[in-house]
Design an enzyme around this catalytic site. Structure first.
Site, PDB file in Angstrom:
ATOM      1  N   GLU A  13      83.100 -23.174   1.874  1.00  0.00           N
ATOM      2  CA  GLU A  13      83.618 -22.103   2.792  1.00  0.00           C
ATOM      3  C   GLU A  13      82.834 -21.711   3.579  1.00  0.00           C
ATOM      4  O   GLU A  13      81.098 -21.901   3.523  1.00  0.00           O
ATOM      5  CB  GLU A  13      84.340 -21.224   2.072  1.00  0.00           C
ATOM      6  CG  GLU A  13      84.871 -19.741   2.521  1.00  0.00           C
ATOM      7  CD  GLU A  13      84.368 -17.929   2.224  1.00  0.00           C
ATOM      8  OE1 GLU A  13      85.475 -17.990   1.392  1.00  0.00           O
ATOM      9  OE2 GLU A  13      83.491 -17.498   1.985  1.00  0.00           O
ATOM     10  N   THR A  18      86.397 -18.219   7.010  1.00  0.00           N
ATOM     11  CA  THR A  18      86.756 -16.695   6.749  1.00  0.00           C
ATOM     12  C   THR A  18      87.140 -15.866   7.953  1.00  0.00           C
ATOM     13  O   THR A  18      87.125 -16.351   9.213  1.00  0.00           O
ATOM     14  CB  THR A  18      85.758 -16.225   5.870  1.00  0.00           C
ATOM     15  OG1 THR A  18      84.599 -15.493   7.280  1.00  0.00           O
ATOM     16  CG2 THR A  18      84.653 -16.488   4.463  1.00  0.00           C
ATOM     17  N   TYR A  19      88.069 -14.961   7.823  1.00  0.00           N
ATOM     18  CA  TYR A  19      88.386 -14.356   9.060  1.00  0.00           C
ATOM     19  C   TYR A  19      87.619 -13.828   9.801  1.00  0.00           C
ATOM     20  O   TYR A  19      86.558 -13.309   9.444  1.00  0.00           O
ATOM     21  CB  TYR A  19      89.211 -13.453   8.179  1.00  0.00           C
ATOM     22  CG  TYR A  19      90.711 -12.789   9.351  1.00  0.00           C
ATOM     23  CD1 TYR A  19      91.929 -13.844  10.370  1.00  0.00           C
ATOM     24  CD2 TYR A  19      91.311 -11.680   9.173  1.00  0.00           C
ATOM     25  CE1 TYR A  19      92.582 -13.215  11.285  1.00  0.00           C
ATOM     26  CE2 TYR A  19      92.172 -11.206   9.838  1.00  0.00           C
ATOM     27  CZ  TYR A  19      93.154 -12.602  10.866  1.00  0.00           C
ATOM     28  OH  TYR A  19      94.013 -11.936  12.249  1.00  0.00           O
ATOM     29  N   ALA A  56      98.573  -9.047  -1.346  1.00  0.00           N
ATOM     30  CA  ALA A  56      98.240 -10.213  -0.577  1.00  0.00           C
ATOM     31  C   ALA A  56      99.743 -11.051  -0.484  1.00  0.00           C
ATOM     32  O   ALA A  56     100.254 -12.284   0.303  1.00  0.00           O
ATOM     33  CB  ALA A  56      97.273 -10.834  -1.642  1.00  0.00           C
ATOM     34  N   HIS A  99      90.325  -9.041 -10.394  1.00  0.00           N
ATOM     35  CA  HIS A  99      90.140  -8.016 -10.073  1.00  0.00           C
ATOM     36  C   HIS A  99      89.664  -7.118 -10.174  1.00  0.00           C
ATOM     37  O   HIS A  99      90.231  -6.013 -10.883  1.00  0.00           O
ATOM     38  CB  HIS A  99      91.512  -7.599  -8.744  1.00  0.00           C
ATOM     39  CG  HIS A  99      91.466  -7.559  -7.548  1.00  0.00           C
ATOM     40  ND1 HIS A  99      91.392  -6.213  -6.708  1.00  0.00           N
ATOM     41  CD2 HIS A  99      91.750  -8.296  -6.269  1.00  0.00           C
ATOM     42  CE1 HIS A  99      91.379  -6.019  -5.664  1.00  0.00           C
ATOM     43  NE2 HIS A  99      91.997  -6.976  -5.251  1.00  0.00           N
ATOM     44  N   LYS A 154     101.795 -14.127  -7.409  1.00  0.00           N
ATOM     45  CA  LYS A 154     101.609 -14.894  -5.816  1.00  0.00           C
ATOM     46  C   LYS A 154     101.783 -16.379  -6.203  1.00  0.00           C
ATOM     47  O   LYS A 154     102.763 -16.908  -4.974  1.00  0.00           O
ATOM     48  CB  LYS A 154     100.393 -14.583  -5.924  1.00  0.00           C
ATOM     49  CG  LYS A 154      99.037 -13.427  -5.552  1.00  0.00           C
ATOM     50  CD  LYS A 154      98.331 -13.662  -4.960  1.00  0.00           C
ATOM     51  CE  LYS A 154      97.301 -13.713  -5.421  1.00  0.00           C
ATOM     52  NZ  LYS A 154      96.103 -13.231  -5.452  1.00  0.00           N
ATOM     53  N   GLN A 193      87.574 -16.618  -7.331  1.00  0.00           N
ATOM     54  CA  GLN A 193      85.579 -15.250  -7.072  1.00  0.00           C
ATOM     55  C   GLN A 193      84.768 -16.153  -7.265  1.00  0.00           C
ATOM     56  O   GLN A 193      84.798 -16.534  -8.296  1.00  0.00           O
ATOM     57  CB  GLN A 193      85.810 -13.515  -7.020  1.00  0.00           C
ATOM     58  CG  GLN A 193      85.002 -13.103  -6.890  1.00  0.00           C
ATOM     59  CD  GLN A 193      84.938 -12.554  -5.511  1.00  0.00           C
ATOM     60  OE1 GLN A 193      83.833 -13.655  -4.906  1.00  0.00           O
ATOM     61  NE2 GLN A 193      85.170 -11.609  -4.538  1.00  0.00           N
ATOM     62  N   LYS A 200      75.042 -22.666   4.678  1.00  0.00           N
ATOM     63  CA  LYS A 200      73.459 -22.592   4.412  1.00  0.00           C
ATOM     64  C   LYS A 200      73.558 -24.505   4.397  1.00  0.00           C
ATOM     65  O   LYS A 200      73.437 -24.567   2.649  1.00  0.00           O
ATOM     66  CB  LYS A 200      72.804 -22.531   3.811  1.00  0.00           C
ATOM     67  CG  LYS A 200      72.529 -20.342   3.989  1.00  0.00           C
ATOM     68  CD  LYS A 200      71.079 -20.192   3.099  1.00  0.00           C
ATOM     69  CE  LYS A 200      71.310 -18.509   3.427  1.00  0.00           C
ATOM     70  NZ  LYS A 200      70.898 -17.648   2.798  1.00  0.00           N
TER      71      LYS A 200
END
Length: 287
Positions: free
Chosen positions: A17, A48-49, A124, A149, A165, A176, A272
């Site tokens: 990511e 990411t957004y 979501a 969560h 979902k 996560q 990184k």
């Protein structure tokens, strides 16, 4: 490409990511990150957004297009909904279509105390259902939470929502971050019990600063096991030693996850590439 097909082979999926530059108009700075990561040739890179979940910020789409066209790597665009209307999401869908983006990570997004949430999407799963209806050509991924969560009352409730979902249309899950693999294994067992079939990638974040990771875990609800806490305390004021120790910690985590049959490893690279490369070089023969 259908994401689930990545998991049909014998190799463990290894993905990463990245996030857009914080300042608008500085998208060219992402090339140094992508140049570093491209040598790894990850299974895919997610982005990411855009800043604050603003649909007018096209940096996420632009970067995903660059990943696909310039680097020939599959890209997944994050899309959050809590601060977006249906019209906003329709705009995002059109941008995806114009840019050839076929894979999306559908997220609620963080609640911002300074911004009143929109009413069109509460969860979501609402976004997943909407995307499946409006853009059936999109391959939808979703997030999951090994340590539950923060808004879920119980682990059982959280895993049932994850199953929902999947039923709504998610075909792949990225977890996560977590630092204790036993948390992930217990979570994976719960997912199997409720009948979740979609591949689940283990989210690993290399620690590079004590303050940074404490801020991150306070936001996402992850815990810091004693083994990692000792490293953070011992090397807190020695940046290079902390970096070395925590990279080795991530390598140990990933090695154990691969040996235990994890579907994939999703590395939160934090832009990184030097850290990502060191980790990849240490585990590439295990994948």
């Amino acid at each position: 490409m259908e994401i689930k097909k990545l998991f049909d082979g014998e190799k463990t999926v290894f993905s990463m990511e990245i996030f857009p530059p914080k300042k608008p108009g500085t998208i060219d700075s992402i090339y140094s990150t992508l140049d570093g990561l491209s040598g790894i040739k990850p299974s895919f890179i997610s982005c990411t957004y855009g800043a604050g979940g603003n649909p007018a910020d096209t940096s996420t789409v632009d970067i995903c297009r660059i990943i696909k066209e310039k680097y020939d790597i599959l890209s997944i665009a994050h899309l959050t909904c809590v601060n977006n209307t249906k019209e906003d999401i329709d705009l995002a869908i059109e941008l995806f279509k114009q840019s050839g983006i076929e894979n999306v990570l559908a997220l609620r997004g963080d609640i911002n105390d300074k911004v009143e949430p929109k009413d069109d999407f509460k969860h979501a799963s609402d976004l997943i259902l909407y995307l499946r209806e409006k853009a059936p050509w999109l391959e939808i991924s979703a997030a999951c939470y090994p340590e539950t969560h923060p808004n879920s009352e119980t682990a059982a409730e959280d895993i049932r929502y994850m199953k929902y979902k999947e039923e709504c249309g998610a075909k792949h899950f990225m977890s996560q971050l977590f630092f204790d693999n036993s948390d992930f294994y217990r979570f994976r067992e719960r997912a199997e019990i409720v009948g979740i079939k979609s591949p689940i990638e283990a989210g690993i974040m290399p620690v590079t600063s004590k303050a940074g990771i404490l801020r991150m875990v306070s936001m996402c609800g992850a815990s810091i096991p004693q083994k990692l806490a000792r490293l953070l305390n011992k090397y807190e004021y020695n940046e290079e030693a902390l970096k070395d120790a925590c990279i080795n910690y991530s390598i140990d985590q990933i090695s154990d996850l691969i040996a235990s049959g994890a579907d994939g490893i999703h590395l939160y690279s934090m832009n990184k590439p030097d850290v990502a490369i060191r980790i990849y070089q240490a585990v590439k023969n295990l994948l």
